[in-house]
Design an enzyme around this catalytic site. Structure first.
Site, PDB file in Angstrom:
ATOM      1  N   GLN A 103       0.829  -1.109   0.221  1.00 57.31           N
ATOM      2  CA  GLN A 103       0.016  -0.023  -0.094  1.00 57.31           C
ATOM      3  C   GLN A 103       0.832   1.140  -0.090  1.00 57.31           C
ATOM      4  O   GLN A 103       0.431   2.341  -0.184  1.00 57.31           O
ATOM      5  CB  GLN A 103      -0.829  -0.065   1.347  1.00 57.31           C
ATOM      6  N   VAL A 105       3.534   4.066  -0.949  1.00 51.31           N
ATOM      7  CA  VAL A 105       4.021   4.807  -2.198  1.00 51.31           C
ATOM      8  C   VAL A 105       5.219   5.508  -2.131  1.00 51.31           C
ATOM      9  O   VAL A 105       5.610   6.336  -3.071  1.00 51.31           O
ATOM     10  CB  VAL A 105       2.684   6.264  -2.062  1.00 51.31           C
ATOM     11  N   HIS A 121      -1.548   1.718  -4.225  1.00 50.09           N
ATOM     12  CA  HIS A 121      -1.885   3.032  -3.989  1.00 50.09           C
ATOM     13  C   HIS A 121      -0.860   4.098  -4.607  1.00 50.09           C
ATOM     14  O   HIS A 121      -1.087   5.151  -4.516  1.00 50.09           O
ATOM     15  CB  HIS A 121      -1.929   3.240  -2.417  1.00 50.09           C
ATOM     16  N   CYS A 132      -7.183  13.810 -17.410  1.00 49.63           N
ATOM     17  CA  CYS A 132      -6.947  12.632 -18.484  1.00 49.63           C
ATOM     18  C   CYS A 132      -6.241  11.520 -17.948  1.00 49.63           C
ATOM     19  O   CYS A 132      -6.390  10.423 -18.677  1.00 49.63           O
ATOM     20  CB  CYS A 132      -6.636  13.316 -19.862  1.00 49.63           C
ATOM     21  N   CYS A 150      -1.545  19.972 -17.824  1.00 52.13           N
ATOM     22  CA  CYS A 150      -1.403  18.954 -19.007  1.00 52.13           C
ATOM     23  C   CYS A 150      -1.506  19.481 -20.265  1.00 52.13           C
ATOM     24  O   CYS A 150      -2.217  20.510 -20.298  1.00 52.13           O
ATOM     25  CB  CYS A 150      -2.247  17.696 -18.658  1.00 52.13           C
ATOM     26  N   THR A 190       0.626  -3.105   8.669  1.00 50.33           N
ATOM     27  CA  THR A 190      -0.784  -2.302   8.147  1.00 50.33           C
ATOM     28  C   THR A 190      -1.804  -2.226   9.339  1.00 50.33           C
ATOM     29  O   THR A 190      -1.970  -3.287  10.015  1.00 50.33           O
ATOM     30  CB  THR A 190      -1.080  -2.737   6.805  1.00 50.33           C
TER      31      THR A 190
HETATM   32  C1  BJW Z   1       4.757  -1.299  12.686  1.00 51.33           C
HETATM   33  C2  BJW Z   1       5.888  -0.501  12.893  1.00 51.33           C
HETATM   34  C3  BJW Z   1       6.978  -1.401  12.657  1.00 51.33           C
HETATM   35  C4  BJW Z   1       4.395   0.720  12.833  1.00 51.33           C
HETATM   36  N1  BJW Z   1       6.964  -2.565  12.588  1.00 51.33           N
HETATM   37  N2  BJW Z   1       4.546  -2.483  12.406  1.00 51.33           N
HETATM   38  C5  BJW Z   1     -15.188  -1.616   2.240  1.00 51.33           C
HETATM   39  C6  BJW Z   1     -15.285  -1.281   3.394  1.00 51.33           C
HETATM   40  C7  BJW Z   1     -15.196  -0.045   4.189  1.00 51.33           C
HETATM   41  C8  BJW Z   1     -14.860   0.800   3.221  1.00 51.33           C
HETATM   42  C9  BJW Z   1     -14.528   0.736   2.076  1.00 51.33           C
HETATM   43  C10 BJW Z   1     -14.521  -0.761   1.511  1.00 51.33           C
HETATM   44  N3  BJW Z   1     -14.096  -0.542   0.301  1.00 51.33           N
HETATM   45  C11 BJW Z   1     -13.812   0.714   0.115  1.00 51.33           C
HETATM   46  C12 BJW Z   1     -14.158   1.547   1.090  1.00 51.33           C
HETATM   47  C13 BJW Z   1     -13.702   3.030   1.074  1.00 51.33           C
HETATM   48  C14 BJW Z   1     -12.426   3.172   1.413  1.00 51.33           C
HETATM   49  C15 BJW Z   1     -11.881   2.669   2.747  1.00 51.33           C
HETATM   50  O1  BJW Z   1     -11.260   1.534   2.906  1.00 51.33           O
HETATM   51  N4  BJW Z   1     -12.277   3.448   3.884  1.00 51.33           N
HETATM   52  C16 BJW Z   1     -12.143   3.025   5.309  1.00 51.33           C
HETATM   53  C17 BJW Z   1     -10.917   3.791   5.868  1.00 51.33           C
HETATM   54  C18 BJW Z   1     -13.249   2.687   6.085  1.00 51.33           C
HETATM   55  N5  BJW Z   1     -11.272   2.716   0.307  1.00 51.33           N
HETATM   56  C19 BJW Z   1     -11.340   3.505  -0.746  1.00 51.33           C
HETATM   57  O2  BJW Z   1     -11.830   4.536  -0.992  1.00 51.33           O
HETATM   58  C20 BJW Z   1     -10.285   2.808  -1.973  1.00 51.33           C
HETATM   59  N6  BJW Z   1     -10.906   2.889  -3.002  1.00 51.33           N
HETATM   60  C21 BJW Z   1     -11.922   2.186  -3.355  1.00 51.33           C
HETATM   61  O3  BJW Z   1     -12.279   1.051  -2.682  1.00 51.33           O
HETATM   62  O4  BJW Z   1     -12.586   2.501  -4.348  1.00 51.33           O
HETATM   63  C22 BJW Z   1     -13.788   1.690  -4.878  1.00 51.33           C
HETATM   64  C23 BJW Z   1     -14.698   2.405  -3.899  1.00 51.33           C
HETATM   65  C24 BJW Z   1     -14.929   3.733  -3.804  1.00 51.33           C
HETATM   66  C25 BJW Z   1     -15.864   4.312  -2.977  1.00 51.33           C
HETATM   67  C26 BJW Z   1     -16.731   3.387  -2.071  1.00 51.33           C
HETATM   68  C27 BJW Z   1     -16.523   1.883  -2.264  1.00 51.33           C
HETATM   69  C28 BJW Z   1     -15.728   1.525  -3.285  1.00 51.33           C
HETATM   70  C29 BJW Z   1      -9.205   3.888  -1.889  1.00 51.33           C
HETATM   71  C30 BJW Z   1      -8.258   3.731  -0.682  1.00 51.33           C
HETATM   72  C31 BJW Z   1      -7.061   4.540  -1.006  1.00 51.33           C
HETATM   73  C32 BJW Z   1      -5.978   4.954   0.286  1.00 51.33           C
HETATM   74  N7  BJW Z   1      -5.243   5.854   0.123  1.00 51.33           N
HETATM   75  C33 BJW Z   1      -4.282   6.256   1.037  1.00 51.33           C
HETATM   76  C34 BJW Z   1      -3.595   7.651   0.646  1.00 51.33           C
HETATM   77  C35 BJW Z   1      -2.545   7.271  -0.614  1.00 51.33           C
HETATM   78  C36 BJW Z   1      -1.808   8.207  -0.931  1.00 51.33           C
HETATM   79  C37 BJW Z   1      -0.856   8.914   0.100  1.00 51.33           C
HETATM   80  O5  BJW Z   1       0.092   8.320   0.391  1.00 51.33           O
HETATM   81  O6  BJW Z   1      -0.977  10.210   0.139  1.00 51.33           O
HETATM   82  O7  BJW Z   1      -3.478   5.066   1.343  1.00 51.33           O
HETATM   83  S1  BJW Z   1      -4.943   6.370   2.793  1.00 51.33           S
HETATM   84  C38 BJW Z   1      -3.676   5.932   3.359  1.00 51.33           C
HETATM   85  O8  BJW Z   1      -3.976   4.564   4.361  1.00 51.33           O
HETATM   86  C39 BJW Z   1      -2.672   5.203   2.478  1.00 51.33           C
HETATM   87  C40 BJW Z   1      -2.211   4.019   2.914  1.00 51.33           C
HETATM   88  O9  BJW Z   1      -1.602   2.873   2.206  1.00 51.33           O
HETATM   89  C41 BJW Z   1      -3.423   3.280   3.475  1.00 51.33           C
HETATM   90  C42 BJW Z   1      -3.226   2.499   4.685  1.00 51.33           C
HETATM   91  O10 BJW Z   1      -2.677   2.775   5.637  1.00 51.33           O
HETATM   92  P1  BJW Z   1      -1.405   1.697   6.416  1.00 51.33           P
HETATM   93  O11 BJW Z   1      -0.345   1.242   5.408  1.00 51.33           O
HETATM   94  O12 BJW Z   1      -2.094   0.458   7.004  1.00 51.33           O
HETATM   95  O13 BJW Z   1      -0.737   2.682   7.592  1.00 51.33           O
HETATM   96  P2  BJW Z   1      -1.334   2.923   8.945  1.00 51.33           P
HETATM   97  O14 BJW Z   1      -0.782   3.912   9.388  1.00 51.33           O
HETATM   98  O15 BJW Z   1      -2.961   2.958   9.060  1.00 51.33           O
HETATM   99  O16 BJW Z   1      -0.768   1.595   9.872  1.00 51.33           O
HETATM  100  C43 BJW Z   1       0.430   1.585  10.023  1.00 51.33           C
HETATM  101  C44 BJW Z   1       0.678   0.154  11.077  1.00 51.33           C
HETATM  102  O17 BJW Z   1       1.880  -0.036  11.076  1.00 51.33           O
HETATM  103  C45 BJW Z   1      -0.075   0.322  12.442  1.00 51.33           C
HETATM  104  O18 BJW Z   1      -0.740  -0.685  12.288  1.00 51.33           O
HETATM  105  C46 BJW Z   1       1.312   0.291  13.317  1.00 51.33           C
HETATM  106  O19 BJW Z   1       0.803  -0.317  14.514  1.00 51.33           O
HETATM  107  C47 BJW Z   1       2.285  -0.548  12.508  1.00 51.33           C
HETATM  108  N8  BJW Z   1       3.728  -0.187  12.632  1.00 51.33           N
HETATM  109  N9  BJW Z   1       5.601   0.890  13.088  1.00 51.33           N
HETATM  110  C48 BJW Z   1       5.493  -3.350  12.645  1.00 51.33           C
HETATM  111  N10 BJW Z   1       8.241  -0.558  12.960  1.00 51.33           N
HETATM  112 ZN    ZN Z   2      -4.712  15.635 -19.410  1.00 50.08          ZN
END
Ligand code: BJW
Ligand code: ZN
Length: 246
Positions: A103, A105, A121, A132, A150, A190
């Site tokens: 996940q 970037v 992501h 576009c 663009c 994650t």
């Molecule tokens: C350690 C450590 C160490 C620390 N060792 N561990 C189904 C159910 C409910 C909602 C939805 C669903 N399907 C879709 C949705 C909507 C939405 C969603 O999921 N919402 C929820 C929040 C409820 N999803 C979307 O909108 C996605 N699109 C989609 O599904 O399109 C179709 C659709 C649209 C609308 C409705 C339905 C369907 C797109 C999601 C895009 C996420 N984008 C981001 C930003 C990316 C760009 C950027 O970087 O700016 O991605 S958000 C952010 O969260 C980023 C990450 O990749 C993502 C996940 O976070 P991650 O990596 O888990 O980080 P943290 O900080 O949360 O956790 C870190 C962990 O590490 C912690 O647990 C720590 O304990 C641990 N840790 N140090 C080991 N040393």
């Molecule tokens: Zn364009």
């Protein structure tokens, strides 16, 4: 951390599994100095990123969104992979069929040397057109609030996936295939809150995979995992690789 108990079943799978998949999140890059999103040191404490990482935010205030990404690019330009990233390169070289789904970037898996990486992501160092979707190769500098455009006239944006946007089709279908056929699946650093990424370990488990979680804290996945390591991925993954080499 010197002694980590590795269950017999996992040791056996490390020896025999053909098909292995991994999902990583921000936690694997934390030890490199990249802030995570959620949690105590999370990016989202300082910046209200639920409001920044959306299409609506970009339409309302593209300059603010760009400032946030420029700030994060500066951090990412200065960091190096950590032992967790390198351990995953060793795992890729060990298994016949290995897929790394991330996940993140930040591009650190590729910098470390991982080859089969699916970036769900996007990549924060790449740009594309907001209208576009064409990739944009030029430099991006935001001067006096002017955002580069663009050829089609659309504003340039970072090539990442915001909330409400679809994930890149090839990455998501590759990730789902790899998850469904994996005999062994690792969910690493994650919070497992953001879908569809968080559905990958669930799909693996549903299809009979042995599910391993590595995280500092419990997550919604912990209860269904077959084995949970609480600790830093940069410490636990190298210990797992060590066992594999014995
Ligand atoms: C350690 C450590 C160490 C620390 N060792 N561990 C189904 C159910 C409910 C909602 C939805 C669903 N399907 C879709 C949705 C909507 C939405 C969603 O999921 N919402 C929820 C929040 C409820 N999803 C979307 O909108 C996605 N699109 C989609 O599904 O399109 C179709 C659709 C649209 C609308 C409705 C339905 C369907 C797109 C999601 C895009 C996420 N984008 C981001 C930003 C990316 C760009 C950027 O970087 O700016 O991605 S958000 C952010 O969260 C980023 C990450 O990749 C993502 C996940 O976070 P991650 O990596 O888990 O980080 P943290 O900080 O949360 O956790 C870190 C962990 O590490 C912690 O647990 C720590 O304990 C641990 N840790 N140090 C080991 N040393
Ligand atoms: Zn364009």
């Amino acid at each position: 951390m010197s002694m980590v108990e590795i269950p017999e079943k996992l040791i056996n799978l490390l020896r025999t599994a053909r098909s292995v998949a991994v999902l990583t999140g921000a936690g694997i890059s934390a030890e490199s100095g990249v802030p995570t999103f959620r949690g105590e040191e999370g990016l989202w404490k300082k910046f209200r990123a639920e409001e920044l990482a959306t299409v609506e935010a970009f339409m309302q205030n593209p300059q603010l969104v760009w400032e946030w990404y420029m700030y994060r690019r500066e951090i990412i330009n200065d960091v190096r992979p950590n032992p967790g990233h390198y351990a995953l390169v060793d795992l890729e070289n060990h298994f016949e069929d290995f897929t790394l789904i991330t996940q993140n970037v930040d591009g650190l898996h590729r910098t470390a040397g991982s080859k089969k990486v699916l970036e769900l992501h996007g990549n924060i160092l790449c740009n594309k057109c907001f209208e576009c979707g064409e990739p944009y190769e030029g430099e991006v500098e935001i001067k006096e609030g002017e955002i580069p455009r663009c050829d089609c006239g659309g504003r340039i944006r970072p090539d990442v996936v915001w909330f409400g946007e679809l994930l890149p089709a090839a990455a998501i279908s590759g990730a789902l295939d790899a998850s469904e056929k994996a005999e062994l699946f690792f969910s690493i650093g994650t919070s497992a809150l953001v879908h569809p990424a968080a559905s990958m370990p669930m799909a693996a488990k549903r299809n009979g995979a042995y599910l391993v979680e590595i995280n500092l804290d419990p997550t919604p996945l912990s209860e269904m995992a077959d084995c949970v390591f609480h600790g830093k991925s940069g410490e636990i993954l190298p210990l797992i690789v060590e066992r594999l080499k014995e």
